[in-house]
Design an enzyme around this catalytic site. Structure first.
Site, PDB file in Angstrom:
ATOM      1  CD  GLU A  61       0.224  -1.238   3.110  1.00  0.00           C
ATOM      2  OE1 GLU A  61       0.588  -1.294   4.300  1.00  0.00           O
ATOM      3  OE2 GLU A  61       0.229  -2.235   2.339  1.00  0.00           O
ATOM      4  CB  CYS A 106      15.037  -9.162   3.148  1.00  0.00           C
ATOM      5  SG  CYS A 106      15.226  -9.924   1.529  1.00  0.00           S
TER       6      CYS A 106
END
Length: 539
Positions: free
Chosen positions: A217, A322
């Site tokens: 989002e 990550c």
């Protein structure tokens, strides 16, 4: 800069020229187009359902914000339950025809898609920089690493091959085939707006599945642009659908009986929620989650190459990877390295990602900056030495941006919160180990297992590290050992939940199921009836 959209028009809407935000396929109604051009209202992000970009009827919308300026780029809907059901229903209806589409046809669409992504790489990168904040060069890398997965999917005919054994018994042949699952779904993080969607839907649809994608989002634009390109490449209506939202839409994806598999990349909290909730419904799940990637630095490591690697992998993308190299474990101590690390880190330019020469852009949100600063402070309060502090960096012209400069904390111990938590910011932690065994123990004792690297000129040390380290992706003098797509992204421990990893052979296996066929073509009329268990031995 004005960017023109050129996608199929949803009924009652027309494409428009959007102000300098590279919004790609964010379509507007006639009234909204006029207001966007005059700057009074941000454009609205649309859902993609059945090949049409349609405006949501939701009453709840959230802002997509440029993290360097706090300007509202667009508004994103919290998709309604009815709209979500329509997207899944369309994907389900499209599946029978798509699964029977020749695999060579599906491959050709991927060949065309990779061509179109290359054509529009600069537009995609500009959109990523606007919505996510990373530098234009890093945004291009984001797109390119996803493009490599599309190229990998172009070889699906070979990747999806089964096995065949003739005459396994008397006149009997057995073979296996890989078939698509049905409707699959992907839930994406904010940090790689192009690469992660491209990890997901190209592999899934080339295997013959249909797909429902939920972008982050915080930066949905790249996914919308990629969907436009996929349809331009020839992907039939309904094969790829996009819905937007937050928690409710994620739970709907987990619970819907027509969705057979879910791909997720993001935090451990969200990832384990999705894994447990979806697996309880019998779905396949591949969930890539958090990380605390370590680099072991041996005394014999090449100084210049190691310094460059630590700084690039620790601070690149503002640490929002990550696979960021967030912790360096120095065998013998970090003191001999600290001055040079500070010098290299101070030389990095912090600025808006769109500005020339920028090395670090902003972090994604004010909340993210606050969390990063809180974890830095907790380290100081627990005894860490802060040898470079980037918390108070101010960028002229972008004073409202979510900027954190390169930060280095030394004397870190494994009980500190800043070590136990994934900071996800431009913060490098320095630890000490007495020897290689001690360093390996530190890394293996950490709960995460995404990646780990060693810097050394000793083959003996590298071999020991490779053998004993407990991490899915191992680098030897390589700071970010993310494999190319013909291998798989092999995070482990609490960095991954599921049995089959992203892309590579494991990715094909995840998006397909095995069917084994045993056939016999001979006259058996004279054999009579036997109720004994069939065997391969002659009677």
């Amino acid at each position: 800069m004005m960017l023109r959209t050129s996608i199929r028009r949803a009924p009652g809407f027309r494409a428009c020229r959007c102000p300098a935000f590279a919004l790609g396929v964010l379509r507007l109604s006639t009234d909204a187009a006029a207001s966007a051009v005059h700057g009074t209202h941000p454009p609205r992000v649309r859902n993609l359902i059945g090949g049409e970009f349609v405006e949501s009827q939701s009453k709840d919308w959230i802002d997509v914000v440029n993290p360097a300026t706090q300007e509202v780029v667009s508004r994103l809907p919290l998709t309604t339950n009815e709209e979500f059901k329509a997207a899944v229903g369309t994907a389900k209806s499209a599946f029978p025809h798509w699964r029977n589409t020749p695999i060579t046809t599906r491959q050709r669409i991927m060949f065309k898609l990779q061509e179109l992504i290359r054509r529009d790489m600069d537009k995609l990168a500009l959109n990523i920089t606007t919505e996510q904040g990373k530098t234009l060069k890093d945004a291009q890398g984001d797109v390119f690493r996803g493009l490599e997965v599309v190229e990998h999917a172009c070889g699906m005919a070979t990747l999806q091959m089964g096995e065949y054994v003739s005459n396994v018994s008397n006149g009997i042949d057995t073979y296996s085939i890989r078939e698509p699952l049905g409707v699959c779904a992907g839930i994406c993080p904010f940090n790689f707006p192009a690469m992660i969607p491209l990890w997901m839907f190209p592999m899934a649809v080339t295997c013959g599945n249909t797909f429902v994608l939920k972008p982050s989002e915080k930066d949905p634009g790249a996914s919308m642009m990629l969907a436009e390109l996929a349809m331009e490449a020839g992907l039939p209506h309904g094969v790829l659908n996009i819905v937007h939202g937050t928690n409710d839409i994620v739970n709907n994806i987990c619970d819907d009986d027509d969705i057979k598999a879910i791909s997720f990349v993001g935090s451990n909290t969200a990832g384990m929620h999705i894994y447990s909730r979806a697996a309880a419904k019998g779905k396949r799940v591949q969930s890539n989650m958090g990380a605390k990637n370590h680099a072991i630095v041996m005394p014999d490591a090449s100084p210049d190459a190691t310094l460059n690697s630590l700084v690039a992998a620790g601070f690149g993308a503002a640490g929002q990877r990550c696979m960021a190299l967030s912790t360096a474990v120095f065998v013998g101590g970090s003191k001999p390295w600290e001055d040079e690390l500070i010098r290299c880190a101070k030389a990095l330019k912090v600025n808006a990602g769109s500005e020339p020469g920028t090395d670090l852009g902003p972090v994604i949100s004010r909340q993210a900056k606050e969390r990063i600063c809180k974890l830095i402070q907790s380290g100081i309060e627990n005894g860490a030495r802060i040898i470079l502090d980037g918390r108070d960096v101010v960028v002229p012209g972008y004073e409202d941006g979510n900027f954190v400069g390169p930060t280095i904390l030394a004397d870190i111990t494994s009980d500190m919160e800043c070590y136990k938590e994934e900071i996800f910011g431009p913060v490098l932690l320095l630890m000490k180990a007495n020897n290689l065994d001690d360093a390996i123990h530190i890394v293996n004792n950490n709960r995460y297992g995404n990646g780990a690297s060693i810097f050394t000129t000793s083959g003996v040390a590298a071999r020991k590290f490779q053998t004993e380290i407990e991490a899915g992706q191992v680098g030897i003098n390589v700071p970010i050992p993310v494999p190319l797509p013909f291998f798989s992204f092999t995070g482990s421990k609490t960095s991954f939940a599921g049995d089959l990893n992203f892309y590579g052979k494991a990715g094909v296996q995840f998006y397909t199921q095995i069917k084994t066929v045993t056939q016999q073509w001979k006259d058996t009329s004279g054999q009579g009836i036997s109720l004994a268990m069939p065997t391969s031995h002659k009677s």
